[in-house]
Scaffold this motif. Structure first.
Motif, mmCIF file in Angstrom:
data_model
loop_
_atom_site.group_PDB
_atom_site.id
_atom_site.type_symbol
_atom_site.label_atom_id
_atom_site.label_comp_id
_atom_site.label_asym_id
_atom_site.label_seq_id
_atom_site.Cartn_x
_atom_site.Cartn_y
_atom_site.Cartn_z
ATOM 1 N N LYS B 12 0.832 -1.201 0.000
ATOM 2 C CA LYS B 12 0.000 0.000 0.000
ATOM 3 C C LYS B 12 0.876 1.265 0.000
ATOM 4 C CE LYS B 12 -4.106 1.592 2.337
ATOM 5 N NZ LYS B 12 -4.809 1.588 3.624
ATOM 6 N N THR B 13 1.912 1.229 0.847
ATOM 7 C CA THR B 13 2.829 2.370 0.922
ATOM 8 C C THR B 13 3.516 2.593 -0.435
ATOM 9 O OG1 THR B 13 3.194 1.927 3.273
ATOM 10 C CG2 THR B 13 4.797 3.322 2.192
ATOM 11 N N GLN B 16 1.180 4.061 -3.090
ATOM 12 C CA GLN B 16 1.013 5.503 -2.889
ATOM 13 C C GLN B 16 2.213 6.264 -3.433
ATOM 14 O OE1 GLN B 16 0.216 6.042 1.286
ATOM 15 N NE2 GLN B 16 -1.962 5.652 1.065
ATOM 16 N N THR B 17 3.421 5.716 -3.162
ATOM 17 C CA THR B 17 4.646 6.355 -3.654
ATOM 18 C C THR B 17 4.637 6.390 -5.177
ATOM 19 O OG1 THR B 17 5.787 5.428 -1.756
ATOM 20 C CG2 THR B 17 7.166 6.279 -3.515
ATOM 21 N N GLU B 20 2.326 9.122 -6.352
ATOM 22 C CA GLU B 20 2.882 10.459 -6.126
ATOM 23 C C GLU B 20 4.035 10.777 -7.081
ATOM 24 O OE1 GLU B 20 3.954 10.345 -2.005
ATOM 25 O OE2 GLU B 20 1.847 10.164 -1.368
ATOM 26 N N GLU B 21 4.883 9.773 -7.330
ATOM 27 C CA GLU B 21 6.080 9.999 -8.148
ATOM 28 C C GLU B 21 5.822 9.661 -9.617
ATOM 29 O OE1 GLU B 21 9.409 10.609 -6.803
ATOM 30 O OE2 GLU B 21 8.727 10.788 -4.732
ATOM 31 N N LEU B 23 5.256 6.721 -11.122
ATOM 32 C CA LEU B 23 6.112 5.602 -11.536
ATOM 33 C C LEU B 23 5.271 4.556 -12.252
ATOM 34 C CD1 LEU B 23 7.950 5.147 -8.104
ATOM 35 C CD2 LEU B 23 8.751 6.463 -10.078
ATOM 36 N N ALA B 25 6.679 1.307 -13.078
ATOM 37 C CA ALA B 25 7.036 -0.012 -12.540
ATOM 38 C C ALA B 25 8.107 0.127 -11.472
ATOM 39 C CB ALA B 25 7.537 -0.910 -13.660
ATOM 40 N N ALA B 113 13.046 2.284 -9.832
ATOM 41 C CA ALA B 113 11.764 2.397 -10.531
ATOM 42 C C ALA B 113 11.900 3.131 -11.846
ATOM 43 C CB ALA B 113 10.781 3.131 -9.631
ATOM 44 N N GLU B 114 10.859 3.019 -12.654
ATOM 45 C CA GLU B 114 10.845 3.807 -13.900
ATOM 46 C C GLU B 114 9.439 4.329 -14.161
ATOM 47 O OE1 GLU B 114 12.299 1.026 -16.779
ATOM 48 O OE2 GLU B 114 10.374 0.008 -16.943
#
Lengths: 218, 114
Positions: B12-13, B16-17, B20-21, B23, B25, B113-114
């Protein structure tokens, strides 16, 4: 691929949900109290006593269990509103599950008790969004529990030492237990009581009223 | 199922990231786990592999666990020692006035991540 530095607690999404729930409860003027203990420590009996003694307050109970609805049925028979929550095998309640359960109580109330899953470990690790955390330790469990499960004692605002009517039959030393608990948490309030005989219930109930007033006026 | 609960919150965290970012994957997820956090690392990785496929952004992710050693501080003689080896009692002065200063955490250090 890029690297993103986070440094976030794994349960930070839960912490956010918990803060949001506290805001909701404060705006409603109801105090959510998270009750934590082992199975069989007397959570439901304690609540039955509190509901009976504090009839002037509107009290609701969220009963979290892995299975069954025996506790919710018992609470409703006393005239309080109860909601049974099944955690689906999970050993604790988190803020998301608690928020759902709170929504299921459609009436306004002063105090909402969350009877967390009977377990001394995981419930202490998850902020449920409660305004107060209360732990129950029964005389039958032994006075060494603060040594074995320190986190729960550290996280609680109050400790109820329950089943004091059984003190004569068990080697439970209240002074020793108090000393161990105070080492972990200097601010904790300790209430030895017997919900069965009613001995010691008054100081605990007065403390609840005090906390409710604080919550409503803060 | 203690580990499963943590896995659900981790997913879940990270979801959310990702939102926000922006991303698409997430690859490697580096997690710092305290030595006395009570998390069983094998079980935790298995639970992650079982659960991650439910989240599109996490389905190809890989969990990398780093251990943070547990250290206890003694208030009586102001020294520190290894928690796992000596427990609650200070090995230097035998005081019980001790507390954990690190080793109980579970922190997402970084993600690829991308």
């Amino acid at each position: 691929m890029k690297i993103i530095k986070l440094g976030l607690g794994v349960t930070s999404s839960n912490d956010r949900d918990a803060d949001a729930l506290r805001d909701i409860m404060r705006s409603k003027g109801s105090l959510l109290i998270n009750l934590m203990s082992s199975p069989g420590s007397g959570k439901t009996t304690l609540l039955s006593g509190v509901i009976n003694d504090m009839r002037d307050l509107r009290i609701a109970v969220l009963e979290a269990d892995i299975e069954s609805d025996v506790d919710a049925v018992k609470i409703e028979s006393l005239g309080a509103k109860a909601v049974q929550v099944h955690t689906g095998g999970m050993c604790h309640m988190d803020a998301g599950m608690t928020t759902e359960a709170v929504r299921a109580i459609d009436e306004e109330c002063d105090i909402m008790f969350l009877e967390n899953v009977g377990n001394l470990i995981c419930p202490a690790e998850y902020d449920t969004g409660a305004g107060l955390n209360v732990m129950i330790l029964s005389v039958t469990e032994g006075d060494d529990k603060p040594l074995k499960y320190p986190l729960m004692f550290e996280k609680s605002d109050a400790l109820v030492i329950s089943k004091t009517d059984a003190l004569d039959y068990f080697d439970f030393d209240i002074d020793k237990c108090t000393e161990r608990v105070r080492k972990l948490n200097g601010n904790i309030r300790i209430f030895p009581l017997s919900a069965k005989t009613g001995n010691g219930m008054k100081p605990f109930e007065n403390w609840l009223r005090e906390k409710l007033d604080e919550w409503k006026t803060k | 199922m203690h580990e499963m609960g943590i896995v659900i919150h981790l997913a879940k965290t990270l979801d959310q990231t990702a939102e926000e970012e922006k991303l698409k994957a997430i690859g490697k997820v580096v997690l710092q786990v305290g030595e006395v956090s009570g998390i069983m690392t094998d079980l935790f990785t298995d639970a992650w592999d079982y659960f991650k496929v439910r989240h599109p952004v996490l389905k190809d992710s890989e969990l990398v666990l780093e251990t943070i050693p547990a250290v206890t501080y003694c208030d009586s003689c102001k020294s520190t020692y290894e928690t796992v080896k000596y427990g609650k009692e200070c090995p230097h002065c035998h005081s019980g006035e001790t507390w954990l200063i690190q080793g109980n955490e579970c922190v997402i250090k970084e993600i690829e991540a991308e």
